[in-house]
Scaffold this active site. Structure first.
Site, PDB file in Angstrom:
ATOM      1  N   HIS A 211       0.828  -1.202   0.000  1.00 43.57           N
ATOM      2  CA  HIS A 211       0.000   0.000   0.000  1.00 43.57           C
ATOM      3  C   HIS A 211       0.864   1.255   0.000  1.00 43.57           C
ATOM      4  O   HIS A 211       2.053   1.215   0.325  1.00 43.57           O
ATOM      5  CB  HIS A 211      -0.922   0.007   1.220  1.00 43.57           C
ATOM      6  CG  HIS A 211      -0.185  -0.062   2.526  1.00 43.57           C
ATOM      7  ND1 HIS A 211       0.209  -1.252   3.092  1.00 43.57           N
ATOM      8  CD2 HIS A 211       0.246   0.912   3.369  1.00 43.57           C
ATOM      9  CE1 HIS A 211       0.838  -1.013   4.232  1.00 43.57           C
ATOM     10  NE2 HIS A 211       0.876   0.305   4.425  1.00 43.57           N
TER      11      HIS A 211
ATOM     12  N   ARG B  30       9.689  -0.621   4.086  1.00 43.15           N
ATOM     13  CA  ARG B  30       9.615   0.317   2.954  1.00 43.15           C
ATOM     14  C   ARG B  30      10.127  -0.387   1.702  1.00 43.15           C
ATOM     15  O   ARG B  30      11.276  -0.813   1.630  1.00 43.15           O
ATOM     16  CB  ARG B  30      10.431   1.568   3.268  1.00 43.15           C
ATOM     17  CG  ARG B  30      10.198   2.729   2.330  1.00 43.15           C
ATOM     18  CD  ARG B  30      11.016   3.947   2.734  1.00 43.15           C
ATOM     19  NE  ARG B  30      10.636   4.454   4.047  1.00 43.15           N
ATOM     20  CZ  ARG B  30      11.433   4.444   5.116  1.00 43.15           C
ATOM     21  NH1 ARG B  30      12.649   3.958   5.041  1.00 43.15           N
ATOM     22  NH2 ARG B  30      11.009   4.924   6.267  1.00 43.15           N
TER      23      ARG B  30
END
Length: 320
Positions: free
Chosen positions: A176, A196
Site C-alpha cells: 500500500h 519500505r
C-alpha cells in the site's frame, strides 16, 4: 471510571500537509504536520491524559494501574500493560513510500514484538487524491524485486481515486501507499514497524536516500490478487454501521443528528471514539458530561456501560 482525552502528538515530516492543525482546532503554527498520534501506547510515543483525575498520566502507566478496568479482562490477559491500539490522523501533501507490514509471527521471527494490521477511513481529501492498495496483476517474488529495482513497482499496484467515507482494510502482506492529497484516520495495532519497498528515488533533507527493506518485505507480501481492496458498505444515518472486524479491532461509523444511547454493558473492552465531523456531548452512566467534536479522540474504559451522545456529529467507534 472517567472518559479520557489525550494530548495529540504532532509529527512534522517532509510529506506533511496543512490540514491537521485546523481540523483539530489547535493554536499552533507548525507546518508540514503529517501525522497526529491521537492515542498511542508505542514505546517512546505514549499518549498523556489531559483531563480529569488521571491528567498527566501516560497511557501505559494508566493501563498498568487500572488493568482490566481499562482494557477489559480478555484484552489485559492478551496485551498486558501496553495499550493495544494506535490511533492517528494522517495528512499527506506528497506521495508516501510503497510499504508492507509483517504479521505477528513474521515480526517475532525478526525479534520484534508484533506485526501490524491497520485500516484507513478517508476524510475530506483533495479532489484528485488517490492511493495504492493491493496488487492489480499477479507477479512473482522475482518479478517484484526486478520492478522495485527498475522503479516500475507501482505498475503492479491497484490505484484508487478516493473520496470521503472510503474505507480500506490493510492486513499484513498487503502492499500500500498513501497518495498526495489524502487525509485520513488510521486505526492499527500498537506497532511502529514498516517495511519500505520503494520511495520513488527521493532524497531526504540531508541528500540521502531513505532505507529500503526489499528483502524483508519480500518475505511478507501476499501476492494474491483480489478484485477489489476497498471495503464496500452502506452508511445509514442514526445507526451503527460496521466497517471492519478482525482479531485486532472492530470499527464502526456513526452519523448522528439525534440523541443516541450506546450500550457497552456486554462488551469486555475499552472503546475509542474518533471525531470526524461536527460536535456534540457525551454523558456516561455516572452522569459525567464531556464535549466531543471533530478532530478529537476519546477513550472510554472497559467499565463503561451506557453512554448518551447528543449533537450533530459523525465519528468512528473502535474496540477489541
Amino acid at each position: 471510571m472517567e472518559i479520557m482525552k489525550f494530548r495529540p502528538q504532532l509529527k512534522q515530516v517532509l510529506w506533511g500537509g496543512n490540514k491537521i492543525i485546523p481540523f483539530k482546532q489547535l493554536n499552533d503554527n507548525l507546518s508540514m504536520v503529517g501525522e497526529s498520534w491521537e492515542i498511542s501506547g508505542v514505546k517512546g510515543s505514549e499518549s498523556i491524559v489531559t483531563n480529569g483525575k488521571y491528567a498527566g498520566k501516560q497511557i501505559n502507566e494508566l493501563t498498568k494501574l487500572l488493568k482490566t478496568k481499562l482494557l477489559g479482562k480478555q484484552n489485559y490477559e492478551r496485551f498486558g500493560d501496553e495499550f493495544p491500539l494506535l490511533i492517528k490522523f494522517i495528512d499527506a501533501s506528497k506521495q508516501l513510500s510503497v510499504q508492507v507490514h509483517p504479521n505477528d509471527e513474521q515480526a517475532q521471527a525478526r525479534g520484534l514484538k508484533r506485526g501490524k494490521t491497520e485500516m484507513w477511513y478517508i476524510m475530506n481529501s483533495e479532489e484528485n487524491a488517490s492511493l495504492y492498495c493491493g496488487l492489480k496483476k499477479r507477479i512473482t517474488p522475482d518479478e517484484y524485486k526486478t520492478m522495485v529495482n527498475d522503479g516500475s513497482i507501482t505498475e503492479a499496484l491497484r490505484e484508487y481515486k478516493v473520496k470521503e467515507g472510503d474505507v480500506f482494510f490493510l492486513p499484513p502482506g498487503r502492499i500500500h501507499s498513501i497518495g498526495s492529497g489524502c487525509f485520513l484516520a488510521e486505526i492499527q495495532q500498537t506497532s511502529d514497524i514498516t517495511y519500505r519497498i520503494y520511495d520513488f528515488k527521493r532524497k531526504d533533507k540531508k541528500g540521502n536516500y531513505r532505507q529500503l527493506h526489499t528483502e524483508e518485505a519480500a518475505e511478507c507480501i501476499n501476492f494474491t490478487v483480489e478484485d477489489d481492496y476497498r471495503t464496500n458498505y452502506e452508511p445509514i444515518k442514526e445507526q451503527r454501521t460496521e466497517l471492519t472486524s478482525c482479531p485486532y479491532f472492530t470499527v464502526s461509523v456513526y452519523d448522528l443528528s439525534q440523541p443516541m444511547e450506546l450500550d457497552y454493558s456486554q462488551l469486555d473492552s475499552f472503546v475509542i471514539l474518533i471525531g470526524l465531523k461536527g460536535k456534540g456531548h457525551i454523558i456516561n452512566d455516572e452522569q459525567q458530561q464531556i464535549s466531543f467534536r471533530e478532530g478529537e479522540s476519546i477513550l472510554l474504559p472497559a467499565t463503561a456501560t451506557k453512554l448518551q451522545i447528543k449533537g450533530e456529529i459523525k465519528f468512528l467507534e473502535t474496540y477489541i
